[in-house]
Design a protein around this motif. Structure first.
Motif, PDB file in Angstrom:
ATOM      1  N   MET A 188       0.830  -1.193  -0.034  1.00 50.21           N
ATOM      2  CA  MET A 188       0.066   0.088  -0.019  1.00 50.21           C
ATOM      3  C   MET A 188       0.893   1.267   0.053  1.00 50.21           C
ATOM      4  SD  MET A 188      -3.213  -0.390  -0.057  1.00 50.21           S
ATOM      5  CE  MET A 188      -4.094   1.210   0.668  1.00 50.21           C
ATOM      6  N   PRO A 189       0.568   2.091  -0.725  1.00 57.41           N
ATOM      7  CA  PRO A 189       1.298   3.521  -0.997  1.00 57.41           C
ATOM      8  C   PRO A 189       1.162   4.327   0.504  1.00 57.41           C
ATOM      9  CG  PRO A 189      -0.666   3.611  -2.311  1.00 57.41           C
ATOM     10  CD  PRO A 189      -0.704   2.273  -1.894  1.00 57.41           C
ATOM     11  N   TYR A 190       2.297   5.054   0.986  1.00 61.25           N
ATOM     12  CA  TYR A 190       2.168   5.990   2.148  1.00 61.25           C
ATOM     13  C   TYR A 190       0.983   7.024   1.778  1.00 61.25           C
ATOM     14  CZ  TYR A 190       6.220   3.523   4.232  1.00 61.25           C
ATOM     15  OH  TYR A 190       6.796   2.750   4.917  1.00 61.25           O
ATOM     16  N   ASP A 191       0.504   7.706   2.689  1.00 59.78           N
ATOM     17  CA  ASP A 191      -0.183   8.772   2.503  1.00 59.78           C
ATOM     18  C   ASP A 191       0.954  10.056   2.355  1.00 59.78           C
ATOM     19  OD1 ASP A 191      -2.825   7.607   2.503  1.00 59.78           O
ATOM     20  OD2 ASP A 191      -2.967   7.955   4.879  1.00 59.78           O
ATOM     21  N   VAL A 192       0.268  10.915   1.703  1.00 56.89           N
ATOM     22  CA  VAL A 192       1.422  12.272   1.307  1.00 56.89           C
ATOM     23  C   VAL A 192       0.718  13.547   1.900  1.00 56.89           C
ATOM     24  CG1 VAL A 192       2.554  13.252  -0.377  1.00 56.89           C
ATOM     25  CG2 VAL A 192       2.204  10.998  -0.639  1.00 56.89           C
ATOM     26  N   ALA A 193       1.443  14.206   2.563  1.00 58.06           N
ATOM     27  CA  ALA A 193       0.995  15.510   2.990  1.00 58.06           C
ATOM     28  C   ALA A 193       1.658  16.558   2.476  1.00 58.06           C
ATOM     29  CB  ALA A 193       0.754  15.713   4.445  1.00 58.06           C
ATOM     30  N   ILE A 194       1.209  17.794   2.497  1.00 61.54           N
ATOM     31  CA  ILE A 194       1.860  19.086   2.137  1.00 61.54           C
ATOM     32  C   ILE A 194       2.167  19.771   3.754  1.00 61.54           C
ATOM     33  CG2 ILE A 194       1.900  21.431   1.236  1.00 61.54           C
ATOM     34  CD1 ILE A 194      -0.109  20.240  -1.148  1.00 61.54           C
ATOM     35  N   VAL A 195       3.286  20.015   4.070  1.00 58.65           N
ATOM     36  CA  VAL A 195       3.735  20.626   5.308  1.00 58.65           C
ATOM     37  C   VAL A 195       4.318  21.831   5.486  1.00 58.65           C
ATOM     38  CG1 VAL A 195       3.676  18.036   6.359  1.00 58.65           C
ATOM     39  CG2 VAL A 195       5.645  19.270   5.293  1.00 58.65           C
ATOM     40  N   GLY A 196       4.393  22.249   3.998  1.00 61.37           N
ATOM     41  CA  GLY A 196       4.722  23.492   4.026  1.00 61.37           C
ATOM     42  C   GLY A 196       4.824  24.015   2.607  1.00 61.37           C
ATOM     43  N   THR A 197       4.391  25.461   2.512  1.00 61.32           N
ATOM     44  CA  THR A 197       4.386  26.100   1.290  1.00 61.32           C
ATOM     45  C   THR A 197       5.167  27.581   1.067  1.00 61.32           C
ATOM     46  OG1 THR A 197       2.115  27.410   1.694  1.00 61.32           O
ATOM     47  CG2 THR A 197       1.962  25.098   0.880  1.00 61.32           C
ATOM     48  N   GLY A 198       5.436  28.089   0.151  1.00 64.31           N
ATOM     49  CA  GLY A 198       6.098  29.358   0.007  1.00 64.31           C
ATOM     50  C   GLY A 198       5.948  29.787  -1.380  1.00 64.31           C
ATOM     51  N   GLN A 199       5.813  31.001  -1.511  1.00 63.56           N
ATOM     52  CA  GLN A 199       5.656  31.600  -2.618  1.00 63.56           C
ATOM     53  C   GLN A 199       6.728  33.115  -2.546  1.00 63.56           C
ATOM     54  OE1 GLN A 199       2.150  32.499  -4.653  1.00 63.56           O
ATOM     55  NE2 GLN A 199       0.966  31.309  -3.362  1.00 63.56           N
ATOM     56  N   THR A 200       7.236  33.263  -4.057  1.00 63.60           N
ATOM     57  CA  THR A 200       7.928  34.545  -3.972  1.00 63.60           C
ATOM     58  C   THR A 200       7.134  35.735  -4.087  1.00 63.60           C
ATOM     59  OG1 THR A 200       8.104  34.485  -6.232  1.00 63.60           O
ATOM     60  CG2 THR A 200      10.047  33.440  -5.190  1.00 63.60           C
ATOM     61  N   GLU A 201       7.677  36.842  -4.122  1.00 66.58           N
ATOM     62  CA  GLU A 201       7.159  38.103  -4.453  1.00 66.58           C
ATOM     63  C   GLU A 201       6.989  38.000  -5.696  1.00 66.58           C
ATOM     64  OE1 GLU A 201       5.854  40.051  -2.055  1.00 66.58           O
ATOM     65  OE2 GLU A 201       6.727  38.538  -0.552  1.00 66.58           O
ATOM     66  N   HIS A 202       5.736  37.947  -6.637  1.00 70.82           N
ATOM     67  CA  HIS A 202       5.723  37.908  -7.934  1.00 70.82           C
ATOM     68  C   HIS A 202       5.630  39.031  -8.480  1.00 70.82           C
ATOM     69  CE1 HIS A 202       4.905  33.830  -6.913  1.00 70.82           C
ATOM     70  NE2 HIS A 202       3.270  33.976  -6.692  1.00 70.82           N
ATOM     71  N   ALA A 203       6.290  39.200  -9.716  1.00 67.58           N
ATOM     72  CA  ALA A 203       6.184  40.712 -10.562  1.00 67.58           C
ATOM     73  C   ALA A 203       6.513  40.565 -11.805  1.00 67.58           C
ATOM     74  CB  ALA A 203       7.446  41.534  -9.927  1.00 67.58           C
ATOM     75  N   ARG A 204       6.042  41.573 -12.649  1.00 67.85           N
ATOM     76  CA  ARG A 204       6.487  41.350 -14.329  1.00 67.85           C
ATOM     77  C   ARG A 204       7.960  41.426 -14.240  1.00 67.85           C
ATOM     78  NH1 ARG A 204       7.543  40.078 -18.031  1.00 67.85           N
ATOM     79  NH2 ARG A 204       7.166  41.027 -20.219  1.00 67.85           N
ATOM     80  N   ARG A 205       8.777  41.628 -13.349  1.00 66.90           N
ATOM     81  CA  ARG A 205      10.189  41.737 -13.542  1.00 66.90           C
ATOM     82  C   ARG A 205      10.762  41.769 -12.195  1.00 66.90           C
ATOM     83  NH1 ARG A 205      13.447  42.698 -18.169  1.00 66.90           N
ATOM     84  NH2 ARG A 205      11.828  43.002 -19.403  1.00 66.90           N
ATOM     85  N   ARG A 206      11.338  40.817 -11.861  1.00 69.23           N
ATOM     86  CA  ARG A 206      12.372  40.735 -10.878  1.00 69.23           C
ATOM     87  C   ARG A 206      13.864  40.956 -11.061  1.00 69.23           C
ATOM     88  NH1 ARG A 206      10.739  38.001  -5.902  1.00 69.23           N
ATOM     89  NH2 ARG A 206      12.546  38.609  -4.963  1.00 69.23           N
ATOM     90  N   THR A 207      14.120  42.448 -10.951  1.00 68.69           N
ATOM     91  CA  THR A 207      15.745  42.520 -11.339  1.00 68.69           C
ATOM     92  C   THR A 207      16.512  42.401 -10.050  1.00 68.69           C
ATOM     93  OG1 THR A 207      15.070  45.019 -10.747  1.00 68.69           O
ATOM     94  CG2 THR A 207      14.789  44.374 -12.955  1.00 68.69           C
ATOM     95  N   ASP A 208      15.957  42.181  -8.922  1.00 62.48           N
ATOM     96  CA  ASP A 208      16.816  41.881  -7.625  1.00 62.48           C
ATOM     97  C   ASP A 208      17.413  40.569  -7.544  1.00 62.48           C
ATOM     98  OD1 ASP A 208      14.298  41.261  -7.368  1.00 62.48           O
ATOM     99  OD2 ASP A 208      14.272  41.214  -4.983  1.00 62.48           O
ATOM    100  N   VAL A 209      16.748  39.752  -8.397  1.00 61.66           N
ATOM    101  CA  VAL A 209      17.171  38.290  -8.147  1.00 61.66           C
ATOM    102  C   VAL A 209      17.436  37.560  -9.648  1.00 61.66           C
ATOM    103  CG1 VAL A 209      16.315  37.624  -5.860  1.00 61.66           C
ATOM    104  CG2 VAL A 209      14.961  37.464  -7.927  1.00 61.66           C
ATOM    105  N   ASP A 210      18.230  36.567  -9.576  1.00 56.96           N
ATOM    106  CA  ASP A 210      18.470  35.899 -10.867  1.00 56.96           C
ATOM    107  C   ASP A 210      17.691  34.527 -10.512  1.00 56.96           C
ATOM    108  OD1 ASP A 210      19.943  33.901  -9.174  1.00 56.96           O
ATOM    109  OD2 ASP A 210      21.684  34.675  -9.823  1.00 56.96           O
ATOM    110  N   GLN A 211      17.604  33.699 -11.532  1.00 61.04           N
ATOM    111  CA  GLN A 211      16.684  32.460 -11.486  1.00 61.04           C
ATOM    112  C   GLN A 211      16.804  31.606 -10.378  1.00 61.04           C
ATOM    113  OE1 GLN A 211      16.458  29.975 -15.144  1.00 61.04           O
ATOM    114  NE2 GLN A 211      17.326  31.507 -16.199  1.00 61.04           N
ATOM    115  N   ALA A 212      18.184  31.602  -9.834  1.00 63.06           N
ATOM    116  CA  ALA A 212      18.515  30.902  -8.630  1.00 63.06           C
ATOM    117  C   ALA A 212      18.012  31.514  -7.284  1.00 63.06           C
ATOM    118  CB  ALA A 212      20.256  30.633  -8.657  1.00 63.06           C
ATOM    119  N   GLY A 213      18.229  33.051  -7.372  1.00 67.58           N
ATOM    120  CA  GLY A 213      17.935  33.490  -6.130  1.00 67.58           C
ATOM    121  C   GLY A 213      16.087  33.658  -5.979  1.00 67.58           C
TER     122      GLY A 213
END
Lengths: 378, 383
Positions: B1-26
């Motif tokens: 039987m498969p294990y149950d799976v839970a989401i235990v944390g979520t995070g989002q960035t500040e979304h913007a048309r253009r994020r000039t303060d970070v690169d993709q990795a940031g």
């Protein structure tokens, strides 16, 4: 962590011939050829496949979401499908888990590469961090050369060790009916081939070829219907090293060792030298020796002895990745070759022993940043 | 039987048309750190990492997960990238789900992102088409999307007005979502009068183009309650494909969506989606897609979508609120959108959605998709 009881089997495999520049075939034809071979001789058809996981590269294919172009030939129409953009052995890793979890019975894994239609230089150079590393002109050849140089220096070896391992691989590939080799180069040919990225010479670097490979994975329930002695995936793991080439450990592949260690633990494999066969991927002769060492087959710096050892597992009887590197499918081909050997269906390069277990290795990235290790066996 | 799976944390960035303060990795790191902080975990607790992002042409770094590894602190862990067009965020979560369900990993970090300000979006999408038989005729994603909508107008009554209502609703909902960067009130009249881009698709039927990332942490069922007091359980998740150029492909209903919904509902015990779900988060690349998904997900019968939106049922105070977060109209970092929808669903069923919380939400439906409308995923998330 779960026990290592085998639950997922490789029930079929297939591959194209590996040849530089298959002008007679498009990507779709390569995939079709490998799938056709896989389903020959097994009482399964595409109708039995519950899901498809594929490995390919948008950059090599010159096409965004390139899996969309091949869903039909992969039999993925109206099925669950996902694209892993890494060597096909990582796609096996995904499919293995999906069957292991009990969410599906039969999964098809497809890996393909047609580097003859792309720039392999751009494929690797565009992986490099764009601000500090890429402007230096770092590509896979430079990275492999720097690593080989560090390797030889750290373990006080010379170029002859590299020519030797490449010569063994090319001789094996020449005996492999699935690799197109006009004439296997001798040690002297290799040592005298053109310098590309010192200390590496042309014939010490992997040769891009066009090709595709597939495996079919099945649950224990299905596998036992198909075979009295199925070949199980006993354990798999993967590990990524850091991206910055300068920050990596010189002369060894700790990520490969990390992947191997977890894969062996999951497989309850104590001594890697106890397996019958090892198939590894590498971008260069030095890389191949470093992989053999990281897999625990020898002490660090002594990988060349594994190639020459009278006892221990057969190493790369297919020829490995140096003579035939179908980028994105190279590691998956290691698995199909190991599967053929275990089924005694390898043909002219069949090893002269009963292959009951094997270690299979794949790599990806600039300077072999990424590693995946699988242990299979009856 | 498969294990149950839970989401235990979520995070989002500040979304913007253009994020000039970070690169993709940031950008990816910002989301990962927030998800780990939400779960009160560190990278040392994470066994495996799944990265999901759109086609690499979107941002000109091939196999970007290899670059991201350092910024994510993922060295020596499995790091695998799943790419599946616009729905790749959900496809990545589906892979991570299997890692946990199979028992091979206890905790998995999923990071999905796109930094669309760094690439030529419609050019990249144009390379989707077959180099010999497709690119001569097709450009970008809007042309065939317009054709789909046009066909559905006559057969299913998906009128311009009905789609405009979707745009109005989602734009309005975005005002209460702190991560939505597009805060623009629009009226039905304004949507209808906005410039046509590929008729019937008009400017205000189209979401913004964004830089953004989302991350979630999945944990094995028996461990989740130790990590977090209110896990969000993924009851089922599927991602289906439809082959290209299928002569039998219907312009009217998305068959891979119907298949994904059928399988996911069966695994999650859903027999009456309209009644059993408290909230829906879905990916609407253009307004009219939401109408189609109402039908494909079984929230109404085929041909019933226009009446459903007109009835107000999918508003935040309706009986089946859809996209209380504002959906893509609030922020649209394409490769992250599928995971954002899943994360928003987790916030809703755990009561953490803040100003756009649907009171008493217990069971959420998630949809995401990509390709040329041929890849479709569905997930069910419960408290």
């Amino acid at each position: 962590m779960m026990a290592s009881s085998p639950k997922v089997a490789i029930v079929a495999s297939g591959q194209t011939r590996m040849e530089p520049g298959r002008a007679d075939a498009q990507h779709i034809d390569l995939i079709a050829e490998a799938i056709r071979v896989a389903f020959l001789g097994v009482p399964l058809s595409m109708r039995d496949v519950d899901f498809v996981i594929d490995a390919g590269s948008d950059v090599l294919d010159g096409r965004s979401i390139s899996n969309c172009g091949f869903l039909g030939v992969m039999g993925a129409h109206h099925k669950e499908e996902s694209r892993v953009e890494e060597d096909g052995l990582w796609a096996v890793w995904y499919a293995w888990q999906k069957v292991l979890a009990g969410h599906a019975d039969v999964g098809l894994v497809v890996g393909y590469g047609k580097p003859s239609e792309a720039s392999i230089h751009d494929f690797y150079a565009s992986q490099s961090e764009p601000f500090y590393q890429r402007p230096l002109g770092l590509n896979h050849l430079v990275a492999a050369g720097l690593q080989a140089s560090q390797y030889l220096h750290r373990w006080r070896l010379d170029e002859a060790a590299l020519a030797r391992v490449a010569a063994v691989d090319w001789a094996n590939a020449a005996a492999n009916p699935r690799v197109v080799v006009e004439e296997a180069p001798s040690i002297a040919d290799i040592a005298g081939s053109g310098p590309v990225s010192p200390p590496l010479r042309e014939l010490m670097l992997s040769r891009p070829v066009d090709g595709a490979a597939v495996v079919v994975l099945a649950s224990e329930r299905v596998a036992r219907k198909l075979s009295a002695e199925p070949i199980w995936i006993r354990g798999m793991w993967a590990a990524m090293d850091e991206h910055s080439l300068g920050a990596r450990e010189p002369g060894s592949f700790p990520a490969c060792a990390a992947a191997a260690s977890r894969a062996y633990a999951l497989s309850a494999l104590g001594d890697p030298n106890s397996v019958d066969l090892v198939e590894v991927s590498a971008h260069s002769a030095a890389g191949e020796l470093m992989v053999l060492e990281a897999l625990g087959l020898s002490e660090p710096g002594a990988g060349a002895r594994v190639i020459d050892a009278a006892s221990g597992p057969a190493i790369n009887p297919s020829g490995g990745a140096l003579p035939a590197d179908p980028v994105m499918a190279t590691g998956l081909v290691r698995l199909t070759e190991a599967h053929l050997q275990a089924m005694r269906e390898a043909g002219t390069n069949q090893v002269n022993r009963d292959v009951r277990s094997a270690i299979v290795h794949a790599t990806g990235g600039l300077g072999m940043q990424n590693h995946c290790v699988a242990v299979i066996g009856r | 039987m498969p294990y149950d799976v839970a989401i235990v944390g979520t995070g989002q960035t500040e979304h913007a048309r253009r994020r000039t303060d970070v690169d993709q990795a940031g950008l990816a790191r910002e989301a990962a750190l927030r998800a780990l902080a939400d779960a009160e975990l560190s990278m040392a607790d994470v066994d495996s990492v799944v990265v999901a992002s759109g086609p690499v042409l979107f941002a000109a770094v091939n196999q970007p997960e290899k670059w991201l590894t350092d910024a994510l602190g993922a060295r020596m862990k499995p790091v695998v990238r799943v790419t599946s067009g616009g729905g790749t965020g959900l496809a990545g979560a589906a892979f991570a789900f299997q890692q946990v369900a199979s028992g091979i990993a206890e905790k998995v970090l999923v990071v999905a992102y796109d930094k669309l300000s760094e690439g030529a979006l419609q050019y990249s999408i144009s390379t989707l088409y077959d180099p010999f038989w497709g690119r001569e005729f097709a450009v970008g994603i809007m042309g065939f999307s317009a054709a789909y909508w046009r066909a559905r107008m006559d057969e299913l009554g998906h009128t311009e007005e009905a789609a405009a209502r979707v745009s109005v609703k989602n734009h309005a909902n975005a005002f209460d979502n702190p991560y939505a960067h597009m805060k623009k009130a629009v009226t039905i009249e304004e949507v209808l009068a906005s410039p046509p881009l590929a008729w019937p698709i008009k400017l205000l039927d189209v979401p913004p183009i964004s830089d953004g990332a989302c991350a979630i942490v999945l944990a094995r069922g028996d461990l989740a309650p130790k990590v977090c007091s209110r896990p969000a359980w993924i009851r089922a998740i599927s991602y289906y494909a439809e082959a290209e150029n299928g002569a039998g492909r219907s312009l009217l209903q998305s068959e891979p969506l119907q298949l994904a919904a059928r399988r996911t509902y069966r695994l999650a015990g859903i027999t009456n989606p309209r009644r059993q779900f408290d909230v829906v988060e879905l990916q609407e690349p253009y307004s009219y897609f939401e109408l189609s998904y109402y039908e494909g997900l079984g929230l109404c019968a085929p041909g019933g979508a226009a009446r459903l939106i007109e009835s107000g049922a999918t508003e935040r105070d309706g009986d089946i609120p859809v996209n209380p977060s504002g959906g893509c109209m609030g922020a649209n970092p394409i490769g992250a959108v599928g995971l954002i929808r899943l994360a928003e669903a987790a916030l809703q069923v755990t009561g953490k959605a803040g100003a756009h919380q649907i009171e008493g939400a217990h069971r959420a439906l998630v949809q995401s998709g990509g390709g040329w409308a041929n890849l479709r995923g569905v997930a069910v998330v419960c408290a």
